[in-house]
Design an enzyme around this catalytic site. Structure first.
Site, short mmCIF file in Angstrom:
data_model
loop_
_atom_site.label_atom_id
_atom_site.label_comp_id
_atom_site.label_asym_id
_atom_site.label_seq_id
_atom_site.Cartn_x
_atom_site.Cartn_y
_atom_site.Cartn_z
N HIS A 118 39.51 34.57 -45.90
CA HIS A 118 38.31 34.91 -45.12
C HIS A 118 37.72 36.26 -45.51
CE1 HIS A 118 35.66 35.84 -41.82
NE2 HIS A 118 36.47 36.77 -41.38
N HIS A 131 38.10 44.30 -43.19
CA HIS A 131 37.43 44.30 -41.89
C HIS A 131 38.26 43.75 -40.74
CE1 HIS A 131 36.23 40.03 -42.56
NE2 HIS A 131 36.14 39.99 -41.26
N GLU A 186 42.37 44.88 -36.39
CA GLU A 186 42.41 43.99 -35.24
C GLU A 186 43.56 42.98 -35.35
OE1 GLU A 186 40.94 44.13 -32.52
OE2 GLU A 186 41.27 42.15 -31.62
N ASP A 187 43.77 42.44 -36.53
CA ASP A 187 44.67 41.28 -36.64
C ASP A 187 46.02 41.55 -37.30
OD1 ASP A 187 42.70 39.80 -35.48
OD2 ASP A 187 41.93 38.97 -37.35
N ASP A 203 30.46 38.46 -42.36
CA ASP A 203 31.60 37.92 -41.61
C ASP A 203 31.14 36.73 -40.77
OD1 ASP A 203 34.13 37.81 -40.29
OD2 ASP A 203 33.35 39.07 -38.67
N ASP A 236 2.02 22.46 -42.97
CA ASP A 236 2.53 23.37 -43.98
C ASP A 236 4.02 23.20 -44.21
OD1 ASP A 236 3.13 24.18 -41.49
OD2 ASP A 236 2.53 26.26 -41.75
#
Ligand code: MN
Length: 742
Positions: free
Chosen positions: A48, A72, A76-77, A139, A259
Site C-alpha cells: 500500500h 505514511h 499509526e500502524d 493514499d 457536450d
C-alpha cells in the site's frame, strides 16, 4: 510489488539528481516496520505505501514527498515512533509523517465528527505543509482503487467522504486527473445503478459516434496542417460522474446533453493557441456564450486553457480546449506539476536529506486555503475556482469539532437552530472563535461557534427577519407564539383568580374543565389565554362556573373608594410586583407583611409605566391590560377612573428597589416659559444641573410671549422630582412648572 531500484529509477526519470539514499532508507525502513502485516485484500501491507509512492511519482513529486508516502502509515500502524523517524530522517520528515498520522486517526471517528475533523485538520495540515495533503490524496486514491476489499459497511462511508471532501480538494488543487478518478470510483460505490446506466449509455453513444469523432479529428488535424500549426488533437469523453451530475443539476435527459464529446488541442506555444483558435473560428461558426479565455485570465488554481464550442463539420456542437503542453500538465496534476520544476533551493537537514522548500505552487495553495478558511473574500475565490463543496455554504464547527453546514449569510442563531431546536430556543449569545460576538454576525468558513444558553430565554420575534435558514425561522415563529400564549394564559389566570376571590370563591384551573363547552374553548389553557387577551370576560367565566353568580361591579368611582379597593385587593391576595429600581423604602401606611413576590409570572408579564410616569415615592397601582401586560400608575392619576368598574384588573404593586441598582424613572412635567431665545437652554440647564435627563420634549402651545411644553423626564425619585420642579419655578425664564397628573 515494486522493487526498491524500480522506485528509484522512476523518480530518476524526471529528477536525475534524486537523493537515492533517502528513498532507499525509507523503502527499507517502512518494509521492515510493516513486516508481515496484511491488507484487507490479503496483499502484504507494504504494497500500500509503495503504491501510494508510485502514484506520487506519476505526479513527478520530489523524493521527500515520495519518502513520506512510504512512511505514511508507520507511526499509526507499526512500532515506529515520531522520535525514531526524527532520528533517522530528520525532524521535517517526522513532522510530515506525523501530520498524516493525525489525518489517519480521523478516519476512525463517527460520521459527523469525522467529516468535520477531517475537513478542519486537513485545512490545518495544508497550511502547515501541502505535501501532507498530496500524500493523503494519493493514499485515498489507492484506498479507493482497492475499496472492493473493504467490508461492505465501510465502503459507502469512505466513498461518500471521498466525494464530499477529497475529490473537491483535489480539484481545488488543480489535480483534475486525481479528482476525476476519485469521483469515478466514489460514484460507482455510492450509486451503482446510476453509474452502470450512465457508463453504458456513454459507451453506446461513443460507439455510435465513432465515425463522426474520427471525421472531426481528421478535419481539425487537416486544418492545423494547412496553417502549419504543430498540434496534437485528442477526443475527450465526459466522465460518467460529471454527466450524471449535470443531468441531475439541470434536470436534463441524456439526449439533452449536448457536450458529451469534446476535443483537446495541445500545441507548443501560447501564440499557437491563438493561431489555432483563429483557424478554427474562421472555418466553423462558434456557439455564442461558450468562449472562455483562461490563458489571459487563468483560474485561481492556475488552470490555463482556451475553451470554445463550434458547430462542427457534421453540424453537431463540438467542445474544444486549446492549450500548451505545459498548461496541459498543470491542468492534469495541478499543484503537483509545479513542484518538480521549481524544486531547486532544497534545504539539507541533519541526516543529509534534501527537503524541498515550499514552491510557489505550495505558497499559492496555502494562500487560497487560508483565504477559504478565513472566509476572506470567499465569493471571488469560489467563483474563480469552481469549488462544488463550498459554493453557497459556510462550514462552521461546534466546540467539539462537529461540522455544521449552513447557507451563506447564516448567523449564530441559524447555527444554534441547526444544532438543535432547543439550543436555538435558549440561545442568548454566541462566542465566535472564542470571542463574544453579536448574534447578527454573519458566520464565515471555519468559524468555531459556541452558543451561550439560558433557560429563561424566549427567542425574540425580531430574530425571524435575521435568520436565513427555514428551520430557524419556523422554530422562532413557533417559540414566540408559545411564549405569547403563555403570557396571556398567565395573565388570564391572574385575572380569574382576582375575580373568584372577589366573589369569595377559590379559583382552580380544574373548575374550568366542566364548562369548557359552554365557553366554547377547547382546553383550560385556551380559556386562560382568551381571558388574558381580553376576548373572554372574567364575569362570563364566573357565570359559567357558578350559574347563580351575580355580577357585583363597583359603579361609583371616587378616589377614596379606589384606594380602599386597592388596599382590599392587596390584603386579600398579598401580591407584589417587583419593579427594578433604587433605594428600597418602607411606607408605614403599606406594611410589607403578607406581600410576596409573584413567582412564575416574573419576566413573562411585561410591566410598563403610564404615559405620565411614576417615580419611587409615588404610591402606585398596577392595572392589568389584557393582551399587553401591566401598567403602573401613580395612585392619584385621573386616568385610573377608567378602570373603576373593573376591580379585578387592579393589582397591588409597590416599589421594591435595591440601593445598588441605579435607575431613573419617568415623570412628565408641564413647563410654561417665556418665549425668548435662550429660555429652552435655561430649562435644559436646570434639568441637567439637577442630575435629571430629558427623554422627550414637545411644545404644546406657543403664544407670542409664552411657550408651554411637556417634558418627559427621567429622575431618581419623588424627592428628586420635587426639588427639580422648585428649581425650575425659581428660574427667571419659567413662569410655571408642575407635574402632569401628579
Ligand atoms: Mn495509508
Amino acid at each position: 510489488m515494486m522493487r526498491q531500484y524500480e522506485l528509484v529509477e522512476r523518480v530518476q526519470r524526471y529528477k536525475p539528481d534524486v537523493n537515492e539514499a533517502l528513498l532507499n532508507k525509507a523503502y527499507v525502513y517502512a518494509m521492515q516496520k510493516h513486516g508481515h502485516q496484511k491488507r484487507a485484500s490479503g496483499d502484504p501491507y507494504f504494497s500500500h505505501p509503495l503504491e501510494v509512492a508510485a502514484i506520487l511519482t506519476e505526479m513527478h513529486m520530489d523524493e521527500a514527498t515520495i519518502a513520506v508516502a512510504l512512511l505514511h502509515d508507520t507511526i499509526e500502524d507499526t512500532t515506529a515512533t515520531r522520535a525514531e523517524i526524527d532520528d533517522l530522517f530528520g525532524p521535517e520528515m517526522g513532522k510530515l509523517v506525523e501530520g498524516l498520522t493525525k489525518l489517519k486517526k480521523l478516519d476512525l471517528v463517527s460520521k459527523k465528527a469525522e467529516q468535520a475533523e477531517n475537513l478542519r485538520k486537513l485545512l490545518l495540515a495544508i497550511s502547515e505543509d501541502v505535501r501532507v495533503l498530496l500524500v493523503k490524496l494519493a493514499d485515498r486514491l489507492h484506498n479507493m482503487r482497492t475499496l472492493d476489499h473493504m467490508p461492505e459497511a465501510k465502503r459507502l462511508r469512505i466513498a461518500e467522504e471521498t466525494m464530499d471532501i477529497y475529490a473537491p480538494l483535489a480539484g481545488r488543487m488543480g489535480m483534475q486527473g486525481m479528482r476525476e478518478e476519485l469521483e469515478e470510483i466514489a460514484f460507482r460505490f455510492i450509486n451503482p445503478e446510476a453509474h452502470r446506466a450512465v457508463t453504458a449509455r456513454l459507451a453506446e453513444i461513443f460507439e455510435r459516434n465513432k465515425g463522426v469523432l474520427t471525421d472531426i479529428e481528421k478535419a481539425l488535424s487537416a486544418l492545423f496542417e494547412k496553417h502549419a500549426i504543430n498540434a496534437g488533437v485528442k477526443s475527450r469523453q465526459k466522465k460518467p460522474w460529471s454527466v450524471f451530475r449535470k443531468m441531475e443539476a439541470k434536470a436534463l435527459s441524456f439526449e439533452q446533453l449536448s457536450d458529451i464529446f469534446g476535443f483537446r488541442v495541445v500545441v507548443d506555444t501560447v501564440e499557437d493557441c491563438y493561431r489555432a483558435l483563429g483557424a478554427i473560428h474562421t472555418t466553423w461558426s462558434m456557439v455564442p456564450g461558450r468562449f472562455k479565455d483562461y490563458i489571459s485570465t487563468p483560474k485561481q488554481n492556475d488552470y490555463r486553457s482556451i475553451h470554445t464550442t463550434i458547430v462542427g463539420p457534421s453540424r453537431q456542437r463540438v467542445e474544444l480546449q486549446i492549450r500548451t503542453r505545459e498548461m496541459n500538465k498543470i491542468a492534469e496534476y495541478g499543484v503537483a506539476a509545479h513542484s518538480i520544476y521549481k524544486d531547486t533551493g532544497g534545504k539539507t537537514n541533519g541526516a543529509g536529506h534534501a527537503i524541498s522548500k515550499e514552491t510557489n505552487a505550495y505558497a499559492w495553495l496555502r494562500r487560497t486555503i487560508e483565504q477559504l478558511a478565513e472566509g476572506d473574500n470567499p465569493e471571488d475565490f469560489l467563483e474563480n475556482t469552481k469549488l462544488e463543496l463550498f459554493q453557497d455554504q459556510v462550514f462552521c464547527f461546534t466546540p467539539k469539532g462537529m461540522l455544521i453546514a449552513l447557507p451563506r449569510g447564516a448567523t449564530p442563531i441559524d447555527f444554534a437552530y441547526a444544532v438543535h431546536t432547543d439550543v436555538g430556543d435558549t440561545c442568548v449569545g454566541a462566542k465566535v472563535n472564542g470571542r463574544i460576538m453579536p448574534l447578527m454576525t454573519e458566520l464565515k468558513n471555519g468559524d468555531e461557534v459556541e452558543i451561550i444558553r439560558s433557560k429563561a430565554q424566549v427567542p425574540p420575534a425580531a430574530w425571524e427577519s435575521v435568520v436565513v435558514t427555514g428551520k430557524a425561522r419556523a422554530a422562532i415563529r413557533r417559540a414566540t407564539k408559545n411564549a405569547i400564549r403563555k403570557q396571556y394564559s398567565g395573565l388570564g389566570a391572574r385575572i380569574l383568580e382576582r375575580a373568584f376571590e372577589r366573589a369569595g370563591k377559590n379559583f382552580t384551573k380544574e373548575s374550568l374543565k366542566p364548562v369548557l363547552h359552554r365557553l366554547a374553548r377547547k382546553d383550560i389553557e385556551d380559556v386562560l389565554a382568551s381571558v388574558g387577551r381580553g376576548e373572554l370576560a372574567s364575569t362570563d367565566v364566573m357565570k359559567a362556573v357558578f350559574p347563580d353568580y351575580k355580577d357585583e361591579r363597583v359603579t361609583q368611582a371616587a378616589p377614596k373608594q379606589r384606594e380602599e379597593g386597592w388596599s382590599k385587593i392587596r390584603n386579600a391576595a398579598g401580591m407584589l410586583f417587583q419593579i427594578p429600581g433604587r433605594a428600597a423604602r418602607k411606607d408605614k401606611d403599606q406594611p410589607r407583611d403578607g406581600a410576596v413576590p409573584i413567582r412564575g409570572v416574573r419576566g413573562d408579564l411585561p410591566v410598563r409605566f403610564a404615559p405620565e410616569g411614576a417615580v419611587p415615592g409615588d404610591r402606585i397601582v398596577g392595572i392589568v391590560q389584557p393582551g399587553t401586560g401591566i401598567t403602573i400608575y401613580p395612585i392619584q392619576s385621573p386616568a385610573l377612573q377608567a378602570f373603576d368598574d373593573q376591580p379585578e384588573r387592579w393589582i397591588d404593586v409597590r416599589w421594591d428597589i435595591d440601593e445598588r441598582t441605579k435607575e431613573r424613572f419617568p415623570a412628565r412635567v408641564s413647563v410654561t416659559a417665556i418665549n425668548a431665545p435662550g429660555s429652552l437652554a435655561d430649562i435644559a440647564q436646570v434639568v441637567a444641573s439637577n442630575d435629571a435627563n430629558i427623554h422627550t420634549l414637545s411644545m404644546v402651545r406657543t403664544a407670542p410671549d409664552f411657550t408651554e411644553m411637556l417634558i418627559d423626564l427621567e429622575v431618581w425619585d419623588l424627592k428628586h422630582l420635587n426639588r427639580l420642579l422648585s428649581q425650575l419655578k425659581d428660574n427667571s425664564s419659567v413662569s410655571d412648572a408642575r407635574r402632569v397628573n401628579g
